[in-house]
Write a protein that holds these residues in place. Structure first.
Motif, PDB file in Angstrom:
ATOM      1  N   UNK A  62       1.001  -4.156  -1.457  1.00 40.26           N
ATOM      2  CA  UNK A  62       2.191  -3.794  -2.241  1.00 40.26           C
ATOM      3  C   UNK A  62       2.017  -4.066  -3.725  1.00 40.26           C
ATOM      4  N   UNK A  63       0.831  -4.522  -4.150  1.00 33.94           N
ATOM      5  CA  UNK A  63       0.634  -4.899  -5.554  1.00 33.94           C
ATOM      6  C   UNK A  63       0.971  -3.762  -6.512  1.00 33.94           C
ATOM      7  N   UNK A 204       3.320   1.130   3.250  1.00 37.69           N
ATOM      8  CA  UNK A 204       2.145   0.390   2.807  1.00 37.69           C
ATOM      9  C   UNK A 204       0.981   0.646   3.755  1.00 37.69           C
ATOM     10  N   UNK A 205      -0.169   0.902   3.171  1.00 33.48           N
ATOM     11  CA  UNK A 205      -1.385   1.088   3.961  1.00 33.48           C
ATOM     12  C   UNK A 205      -2.231  -0.182   3.843  1.00 33.48           C
ATOM     13  N   UNK A 219       2.496  -0.889  11.563  1.00 34.65           N
ATOM     14  CA  UNK A 219       3.183  -0.174  10.493  1.00 34.65           C
ATOM     15  C   UNK A 219       3.770  -1.179   9.515  1.00 34.65           C
ATOM     16  N   UNK A 220       3.556  -0.955   8.218  1.00 34.37           N
ATOM     17  CA  UNK A 220       4.068  -1.854   7.194  1.00 34.37           C
ATOM     18  C   UNK A 220       4.782  -1.040   6.121  1.00 34.37           C
ATOM     19  N   UNK A 221       5.919  -1.546   5.680  1.00 34.83           N
ATOM     20  CA  UNK A 221       6.718  -0.891   4.649  1.00 34.83           C
ATOM     21  C   UNK A 221       7.267  -1.930   3.682  1.00 34.83           C
ATOM     22  N   UNK A 222       7.528  -1.487   2.458  1.00 32.89           N
ATOM     23  CA  UNK A 222       8.193  -2.320   1.468  1.00 32.89           C
ATOM     24  C   UNK A 222       9.608  -1.787   1.290  1.00 32.89           C
ATOM     25  N   UNK A 223      10.597  -2.645   1.543  1.00 31.61           N
ATOM     26  CA  UNK A 223      11.996  -2.269   1.374  1.00 31.61           C
ATOM     27  C   UNK A 223      12.434  -2.697  -0.023  1.00 31.61           C
TER      28      UNK A 223
END
Length: 230
Positions: A62-63, A204-205, A219-223
């Protein structure tokens, strides 16, 4: 052992200079995590490669988005942007992010004093001049003292938690929460009164995550929640 980290950083599109610096810092950080893990319960594994993927690369995925949020704050005329890692624990995502974004100030907020001692030691060993540690519960942190509140945990957000986090940021501040599956995020946010239009979702990958994690956490996500819309 550094090969996996190097490959992951390349996949995340860091420059060669950034990669060289991050490898040195993150390998030292991983050594510290493993050394003190049994005493401080910092991460859920002592395996080097699992820490690289599930914690270091996960945090750094997420940087780019975090930098965009910080740049947007600077564009408003702010001389200094403060990112708070709330409930930092062993320093995740704060220490990897601070290592990757040295021009941004980070505050690691952690309620347990022994973990704060670890965080201060780790920041010193890594030479992170942009990191300070605050030994407080999130509820007791000065209100509106953080521009971007970052939060990485796997328990669901609830009304109390999100109110606490939003209290920490000013009216134009932002909350960025690392979460997993999109469908669960929608369910969580709906339960606390947020419609999909009320927040942003950035996929996010995380390099190699599919090799080390269960289906539920691949699975990853930034809220992203703007206080002005909350």
């Amino acid at each position: 052992m550094a090969d996996l980290l190097k490959q992951g950083l390349e996949k995340l599109n860091f420059s060669q200079n950034e990669i060289d610096s991050l490898i040195i810092k993150m390998e030292q950080y991983i050594k510290e995590l493993i050394l003190f893990n049994s005493a401080y319960n910092l991460v859920n594994t002592d395996n080097h490669d699992e820490i690289v993927v599930r914690h270091i690369l996960d945090s750094l995925a997420a940087a780019g988005e975090i930098k965009k949020l910080a740049d947007a704050q600077k564009a408003k005329g702010k001389n200094k942007v403060v990112i708070g890692d709330i409930g930092s624990g062993g320093g995740l995502p704060g220490i990897p992010l601070a290592s990757a974004l040295p021009d941004i100030e980070f505050v690691l907020v952690e309620r347990m004093s022994k973990r704060c001692a670890f965080l201060e030691n780790a920041a010193a060993i890594l030479g992170l001049k942009n990191v300070s540690v605050l030994n407080k519960e999130a509820e007791k942190v000065k209100k509106e003292s953080i521009d971007i509140a970052v939060f990485r945990a796997f328990r669901p957000l609830d009304k109390t938690m999100i109110k606490t986090l939003l209290d920490l940021i000013p009216s134009d501040g932002v909350l960025a929460a690392y979460k997993a599956k999109k469908e669960k995020i929608i369910e969580e946010m709906s339960a606390i009164g947020y419609e999909e239009k009320d927040y942003g979702l950035k996929k996010l990958e995380v390099p190699f995550l599919t090799d080390t994690s269960s289906d539920e956490s691949r699975e990853r996500n930034l809220v992203i929640v703007s206080k002005s819309l909350a």
